[in-house]
Design an enzyme around this catalytic site. Structure first.
Site: not given
Ligand code: 5GP
Ligand code: MG
Length: 369
Positions: A307, A313, A325
């Site tokens: 992604r 990002r 995370r």
């Protein structure tokens, strides 16, 4: 909880409390009436049970009669009172006590007074088991009141909703919100939570409440709560839970006719989970389930890295950052998993496979709730 026709009702006043109120009314009235033989006048249909229980408790000789009036349509009182059966005996010079199940707007009572206006009774007293002070719009004195209740529709003990519920020995109150499916949706970053939330929202007609969106909305529109939240954020402090809860409450109230809610991004702590339970309880509802999408760490890392390549990002570009995370997510949600597991409300759903496959698994869990 019970369901009559299309509506849900929750327990409100027990048979024991009703009995105590009835006993007290019978005593008070017997005292005041003295040696007269009173005529108790019940207002049909609702008061049949009140009258029947009342006269059994009445310690002295008395007479009983009924008049039949109708005013209610569904769950609302109407101005237009129909006199279906009037007085059938001469009450001149008699001590009359009207026995009502409930006095709401007082419209029915106004009609009762019209009926007795030319009867030349010795005295006319009004007794009611239930009384809704907030709804009462008339000046007629109520001489005996059993239990004062808030202005909400009740059923049971003679009172009906569209014909049903009169036979229930205790009293139930209408639920503010009808039956809802409320989900707390969880998933580690990359689990496909957003995609699945969209699907759940459409399939079950739920309102998706993403705490992040709610915050952004309130701050952007400079609502009182938004400004308050911003004052903490600007100082670099955590926004107190109560502010978040108040924002969520406003969202829930905005959508009070929803089939339910998907909470996304909240709760994060067990204190917040408790606050959310309280909020839902105040809306006569509850969290139905916590649904957590479960995806193996390595798969998440692969998904997020790919992604990151297209989205750009920054936090999706570095494997160590991603793994941290994910770790952070499990550390934080473990407590909530325990919280909802203790209430048998935790459901882990395998989040690996095609979107449709995962959707199917979610539907199965929700179908079983
Ligand atoms: P009012 O004329 O005072 O507005 O209402 C009196 C009549 O309305 C009662 O005798 C009863 O038949 C009906 N009523 C008022 N409030 C309620 C309620 O909460 N539940 C039910 N089932 N009937 C009510
Ligand atoms: Mg009535």
């Amino acid at each position: 909880m019970i369901k009559l026709h299309d509506k849900y009702f929750k327990p409100f006043i027990s048979a024991k409390e009703i009995d105590a109120a009835m006993t007290r009314l019978a005593k008070e009235i017997a005292n005041d009436v003295g040696d007269d033989i009173p005529v108790f006048v019940g207002i049909l249909n609702g008061s049949f049970m009140v009258v029947s229980d009342f006269v059994k408790k009445y310690p002295k000789p008395c007479e009983v009669t009924f008049i039949k009036l109708a005013s209610y349509e569904g769950v609302k009182s109407t101005e237009d009172i129909q006199r279906l059966i009037g007085l059938t005996q001469d009450l001149t010079g008699r001590t009359v006590v009207v026995l009502e199940d409930i006095i709401d707007t007082g419209n029915t009572l106004a009609e009762v007074h019209r009926i007795f206006k030319n009867e030349n009774v010795k005295s006319l007293k009004i007794a009611t088991l239930f009384y809704k002070p907030e709804a009462y719009k008339k000046d007629f004195k109520l001489h005996y009141i059993g239990i004062e209740i808030p202005n909400k529709f009740i059923v049971g003990y003679g009172l009906d909703y569209d014909g049903l519920g009169r036979n229930i020995p205790e009293v139930y109150q209408i639920k503010e919100t009808q039956h809802m499916t409320n989900l707390v949706l969880f998933g580690p970053p990359g689990a496909g939570k957003g995609t699945q939330a969209e699907f759940l929202k459409d399939k079950y007609h739920l309102v998706h409440i993403s705490t992040g969106d709610v915050f952004r909305f309130n701050i952007k529109n400079e609502t009182a709560l938004g400004m308050l939240a911003k004052s903490y954020i600007d100082k670099g402090e955590l926004v107190p839970d109560q502010i978040t809860i108040d924002m969520l409450e406003a969202e829930v109230e905005k959508n009070s006719d929803a089939n339910g809610f998907i909470f996304d991004g909240f709760p994060r702590t067990s204190a917040q989970a408790e606050a959310l339970d309280k909020l839902m309880e105040s809306k006569d509802s509850a969290i139905s389930a916590m649904i957590a999408l479960e995806v193996d760490d390595d798969i998440l890392v692969k998904r997020l890295l790919s992604r990151g390549k297209t989205s750009g990002r920054a936090d999706d570009a570095d494997e160590t950052v991603i793994r941290n995370r994910i770790k952070e997510y499990y550390k934080k949600t473990a407590i909530l998993k325990d919280y909802y597991s203790a209430q048998n409300k935790y459901f882990g759903v395998d989040g690996v496979g095609s979107v449709e496959k995962i959707t199917e698994r979610l539907a199965k869990v929700i179908g079983n709730l």
